[in-house]
Design an enzyme around this catalytic site. Structure first.
Site, PDB file in Angstrom:
ATOM      1  N   TRP A   1      11.437  -3.302  -2.566  1.00  0.00           N
ATOM      2  CA  TRP A   1      12.617  -3.124  -1.526  1.00  0.00           C
ATOM      3  C   TRP A   1      12.113  -3.517  -0.229  1.00  0.00           C
ATOM      4  O   TRP A   1      13.321  -3.845   0.524  1.00  0.00           O
ATOM      5  CB  TRP A   1      12.858  -1.646  -1.497  1.00  0.00           C
ATOM      6  CG  TRP A   1      11.547  -0.630  -0.719  1.00  0.00           C
ATOM      7  CD1 TRP A   1      10.415  -0.900  -0.529  1.00  0.00           C
ATOM      8  CD2 TRP A   1      11.915   0.226   0.350  1.00  0.00           C
ATOM      9  NE1 TRP A   1       9.691  -0.104   0.070  1.00  0.00           N
ATOM     10  CE2 TRP A   1      10.713   0.934   0.842  1.00  0.00           C
ATOM     11  CE3 TRP A   1      13.067   0.869   0.781  1.00  0.00           C
ATOM     12  CZ2 TRP A   1      10.691   1.787   1.681  1.00  0.00           C
ATOM     13  CZ3 TRP A   1      12.924   1.600   1.820  1.00  0.00           C
ATOM     14  CH2 TRP A   1      11.799   2.363   2.086  1.00  0.00           C
ATOM     15  N   ASP A   2      11.004  -4.169   0.157  1.00  0.00           N
ATOM     16  CA  ASP A   2      10.830  -4.783   1.491  1.00  0.00           C
ATOM     17  C   ASP A   2      11.701  -5.843   1.592  1.00  0.00           C
ATOM     18  O   ASP A   2      12.232  -5.979   3.029  1.00  0.00           O
ATOM     19  CB  ASP A   2       9.388  -5.227   1.614  1.00  0.00           C
ATOM     20  CG  ASP A   2       8.255  -4.331   1.160  1.00  0.00           C
ATOM     21  OD1 ASP A   2       8.436  -3.459  -0.038  1.00  0.00           O
ATOM     22  OD2 ASP A   2       7.155  -4.401   1.538  1.00  0.00           O
TER      23      ASP A   2
ATOM     24  N   GLU B   1       5.342   7.481  -0.334  1.00  0.00           N
ATOM     25  CA  GLU B   1       4.580   7.327  -1.614  1.00  0.00           C
ATOM     26  C   GLU B   1       3.340   8.249  -1.726  1.00  0.00           C
ATOM     27  O   GLU B   1       3.004   8.237  -2.891  1.00  0.00           O
ATOM     28  CB  GLU B   1       4.197   5.967  -2.007  1.00  0.00           C
ATOM     29  CG  GLU B   1       5.524   4.991  -2.317  1.00  0.00           C
ATOM     30  CD  GLU B   1       4.963   3.551  -2.552  1.00  0.00           C
ATOM     31  OE1 GLU B   1       3.771   3.187  -2.341  1.00  0.00           O
ATOM     32  OE2 GLU B   1       5.902   2.728  -2.802  1.00  0.00           O
TER      33      GLU B   1
ATOM     34  N   LYS C   1       3.352   9.050   4.204  1.00  0.00           N
ATOM     35  CA  LYS C   1       3.007   7.763   4.395  1.00  0.00           C
ATOM     36  C   LYS C   1       3.645   6.809   5.417  1.00  0.00           C
ATOM     37  O   LYS C   1       3.262   6.029   6.048  1.00  0.00           O
ATOM     38  CB  LYS C   1       2.740   7.170   3.084  1.00  0.00           C
ATOM     39  CG  LYS C   1       2.341   5.674   3.030  1.00  0.00           C
ATOM     40  CD  LYS C   1       2.343   5.175   1.426  1.00  0.00           C
ATOM     41  CE  LYS C   1       1.685   3.917   1.612  1.00  0.00           C
ATOM     42  NZ  LYS C   1       1.816   3.226   0.238  1.00  0.00           N
ATOM     43  N   GLN C   2       5.146   6.976   5.296  1.00  0.00           N
ATOM     44  CA  GLN C   2       6.065   6.167   5.991  1.00  0.00           C
ATOM     45  C   GLN C   2       7.318   6.797   6.262  1.00  0.00           C
ATOM     46  O   GLN C   2       7.716   7.972   5.584  1.00  0.00           O
ATOM     47  CB  GLN C   2       6.249   4.801   5.214  1.00  0.00           C
ATOM     48  CG  GLN C   2       6.741   5.086   3.924  1.00  0.00           C
ATOM     49  CD  GLN C   2       6.529   3.900   2.970  1.00  0.00           C
ATOM     50  OE1 GLN C   2       5.414   4.049   2.134  1.00  0.00           O
ATOM     51  NE2 GLN C   2       7.408   2.828   3.113  1.00  0.00           N
TER      52      GLN C   2
HETATM   53  C1  BGC Z   1       4.787   0.998   0.630  1.00  0.00           C
HETATM   54  C2  BGC Z   1       6.057   0.530  -0.020  1.00  0.00           C
HETATM   55  C3  BGC Z   1       6.103  -1.090   0.061  1.00  0.00           C
HETATM   56  C4  BGC Z   1       4.869  -1.684  -0.613  1.00  0.00           C
HETATM   57  C5  BGC Z   1       4.955  -3.169  -0.545  1.00  0.00           C
HETATM   58  C6  BGC Z   1       3.510   0.231  -0.179  1.00  0.00           C
HETATM   59  O1  BGC Z   1       2.434   0.643   0.546  1.00  0.00           O
HETATM   60  O2  BGC Z   1       4.562   2.159   0.499  1.00  0.00           O
HETATM   61  O3  BGC Z   1       6.973   1.168   0.598  1.00  0.00           O
HETATM   62  O4  BGC Z   1       7.225  -1.501  -0.821  1.00  0.00           O
HETATM   63  O5  BGC Z   1       3.738  -1.375  -0.009  1.00  0.00           O
HETATM   64  O6  BGC Z   1       5.010  -3.434   0.786  1.00  0.00           O
END
Ligand code: BGC
Length: 732
Positions: free
Chosen positions: A339-340, A478, A590-591
């Site tokens: 999704w990035d 995550e 996490k984010q």
């Molecule tokens: C993040 C995801 C991301 C992926 C690739 C993961 O660490 O939590 O949101 O899509 O890294 O960058």
């Protein structure tokens, strides 16, 4: 002279940071990415060239990855028999034949995508030369790689023996991808063909060393080489060119023939001509890409750095590839697309290079069949896009992590349950449409994506206790896996279904034929649409009435509270400090998750008071273990007027790669952080938005020391330039 606000320099030589520089100084042209390893090699280096779409599943590997193609960068030489190397230790110097690098400087010119390295080298004989390596991946013809080597005698009149070649003895950290390797060489050219050993992609390379001195050709099972001898006079300079053309069966049926024809067309041109054509393309790209900040030179360089890395990864030549989480700059995440791309990298491209954004969206359109298979295999209807995507459209997320320090592997659930990707893609389609006004794209392709992913949600929701729920989800955060009722997922799914209904209304009016054919094809019956409406009305959105905040998911506040801000300063998230199990059982995020929702939907999430409550609740619980997090926090904090936090988060985002504050830049550039940084400035600090009347407006909230920000965007085919001043605004 390269402008310091447009360049990055390594000086003096920093041997312990070679892998960092290989990534930071990566070259590319949207067709391939080339890590900045040295031409002559270096102990422990990771030379790599990754071509968009060239995935292969190596034997013994869990999943497919972008295959490192044969090494075309190699140029080695000796000076009076002493090999030119940068990696002699002092100990080696005592053992002939060893030389010493007396001086060194390397610069990446981000304006024109040129990597230049200069070294002063003394051979064992005492003969001393200055060598300059220049290299670029042509933006003018994306199949063409150009190298120039300039050697000047500084002391003595040394003999130089130089070899340049193609070498198929390559791997991705040991994983081998090539078979049927066939090198060949004549004094005129070196060629190499090879085929990926699972996916069957064919590669063709044609290369030549161009010099006035006679060239000898050699080849063996894996390599093709050109060699030449040069006797330098006192103070004499010699210049050599190496041109390499690279194509694959993704471009043509006969990759070798195409590579050879490109080589023969361009070998007639001088380096200056080749560079001028390349630089002209860069100038054109920067015209709308460049964001100028007055009053913060570090921020200026960081923004250009991020834009540079997006531009060298952005495919202009095809609509059948997309940008991986680590661009084409390293082996991290195996070149997979997340999704990035849609929510972080695409927005700046949608606004500044809509034709490239369209290519990236078409990549998803071409993979609808895979998304439909995934939905079906999981017992759902419609299209369910894979969390990690490659060329096939299949789910490519590995099921297990690499071994942890204690040797165990962790089950990766994102491929099963991080389902919001389908809505993220729909969001990107609609954002593209709103900004570009590209109705043809929406009608021909985009609508099918938005609607069939809506069909997926309609079949995925769970009717329970008079409302709709979504259990077993992973939201952006995550650290919390397989959770019930992520507010991000539930709210975005609800938003998605509403957009799908709106879109159907629009289609009915503006493209009735398409409305009819899609309704038929996707079985958009009146019952299905009534169910969508019902889901919109009765979707459960976790909310704490008393505290007036959104609840990240059911049960979140029952978990252990850990004050994340106490764990400073650190590199990376605190997950490694807590361990996997404890992190899962804590409130550490996490984010950006609820904060991400606020970035995407803004005021639609709730009144300002709720948005502030949300931010103040979740910000202190977020450890930014993902590079996707800080820029989104900067954006939302700026909109909420939390100026200090906004700038702090902006800086965090700006230095992810340049200061390696996640500690893993060697694996590749963090593409999402790069796209996020642009959004934090344009959407966050400058407050660019579409008004309800359908025009553009800004609402600046610049960091106190920024005097002015200027940028351009395309809106409905027209380029609009903005200059946002502190504190008053000058209208476009
Ligand atoms: C993040 C995801 C991301 C992926 C690739 C993961 O660490 O939590 O949101 O899509 O890294 O960058």
């Amino acid at each position: 002279m390269v402008n310091r606000l447009w360049s990055l320099t390594e000086y003096p030589f920093q041997p312990e940071r070679q892998l960092y520089y290989e990534t930071i100084f990566c070259l590319g042209n949207g067709y391939l990415g080339n890590r900045a390893s040295f031409e002559e090699g270096y102990a422990g280096d990771t030379p790599a060239t990754l071509v968009h779409g060239l995935y292969n599943h190596a034997e013994g590997a869990q999943v497919a990855e972008l295959a490192n193609i044969p090494h075309w960068v190699g140029v080695e030489f000796t000076v009076d028999g002493t090999p030119f190397r940068m990696d002699f230790s002092k100990k080696d110097l005592l053992k002939p034949p060893n030389g010493v690098a007396l001086g060194y400087q390397r610069t990446l010119d981000m304006k024109h995508g040129l990597l230049k390295r200069e070294a002063l080298f003394r051979a064992e004989s005492g003969g001393t030369v200055r060598v300059t390596f220049e290299r670029f991946a042509s933006m003018d013809n994306v199949h063409l790689m150009v190298q120039r080597v300039t050697i000047t005698a500084i002391d003595g009149a040394p003999t130089v023996h130089l070899r340049a070649g193609l070498n198929a003895n390559v791997s991705n950290e040991g994983r081998r991808h090539w078979q049927d390797v066939q090198p060949h060489a004549t004094p005129e050219q070196m060629t190499l063909t090879a085929t990926t050993n699972q996916s069957g992609y064919r590669l063709g390379m044609a290369s030549a060393l161009l010099t006035n001195s006679p060239v000898q050709a050699q080849f063996d099972d894996l390599t093709a080489t050109h060699e030449t001898h040069i006797q330098l006079g006192k103070d004499e300079t010699v210049t050599l060119l190496k041109l390499t053309a690279i194509t694959t069966s993704r471009d043509t049926d006969d990759p070798l023939a195409l590579a050879q024809s490109i080589l023969s067309a361009y070998r007639q041109q001088s380096y200056d001509q080749l560079f001028a054509a390349h630089a002209a393309q860069w100038d054109r790209l920067w015209l709308t890409t460049d964001v100028q900040i007055e009053g913060d030179e570090e921020a200026q360089v960081a923004l250009r750095f991020c834009a540079y890395h997006i531009l060298i990864a952005a495919p202009r030549h095809t609509d059948d590839v997309s940008i991986g989480a680590k661009t084409l700059s390293g082996f991290g995440y195996k070149g997979h697309v997340f999704w990035d791309t849609e929510l972080f990298v695409l927005p700046p491209l949608t606004l500044t290079h809509p034709e490239i954004a369209r290519n990236l969206l078409m990549y998803r359109y071409h993979r609808l069949a895979g998304a439909r298979r995934k939905a079906q295999e999981n017992g759902y209807e419609g299209a369910m896009f894979p969390w990690e995507s490659t060329d096939t459209g299949e789910e490519t997320t590995p099921k297990w992590s690499d071994p942890q320090p204690d040797g165990t592997r962790i089950r990766i659930w994102t491929g099963d349950n991080e389902q919001h990707i389908s809505t993220d893609i729909a969001y990107a389609v609609l954002q593209y449409w709103r900004w570009t006004g590209d109705d043809a794209f929406l009608i021909d392709y985009g609508a099918e994506i938005v609607l069939d992913t809506a069909v997926f949600w309609g079949s995925r929701v769970e009717a329970r206790s008079g409302r709709y729920e979504l259990t077993n989800q992973i939201g952006p955060d995550e650290y919390h896996e397989n959770i019930p009722n992520s507010v991000f997922v539930n709210r975005m799914a609800q938003w998605h279904l509403q957009q799908a209904l709106n879109l159907l209304g629009w289609l009915k009016q503006h493209a009735p034929h398409k409305h009819a054919s899609l309704s038929d094809q996707l079985k958009l019956t009146s019952e299905r649409l009534a169910k969508w409406q019902d889901i919109i009305e009765r979707m459960y959105i976790p909310f704490d009435e008393e505290k007036q905040i959104h609840v990240q998911f059911d049960g979140f506040f029952d978990l252990e509270y850990i004050p994340v801000l106490k764990y400073e300063p650190r590199v990376g998230g605190i997950w490694p400090m807590l361990g996997h199990e404890r992190a899962l059982q804590s409130q550490v995020i996490k984010q950006a998750d609820v904060v991400m929702l606020m970035a995407l939907l803004g005021d639609e999430v709730g009144p300002r008071e709720v948005l502030l409550n949300n931010f103040n609740t979740y910000y202190p619980r977020t450890d930014h273990g993902s590079s996707l997090s800080p820029a989104i926090h900067a954006w939302v904090a700026a909109r909420l007027g939390l100026d200090e936090i906004a700038y702090h988060m902006f800086q965090h985002a700006a230095w992810i790669d340049l200061k390696d504050n996640k500690g893993n830049v060697r694996d590749g550039i963090h593409a999402a952080a790069c796209g996020g940084l642009w959004q934090s400035v344009v959407f966050g600090f400058c407050g660019l938005h579409l008004t309800p009347e359908g025009d553009l407006a800004v609402d600046p909230r610049l960091p106190a020391h920024w005097k002015q920000v200027s940028f351009s965007v395309y809106y409905r085919g027209e380029r609009r330039h903005f200059t946002v001043e502190q504190p008053a605004l000058v209208a476009p």
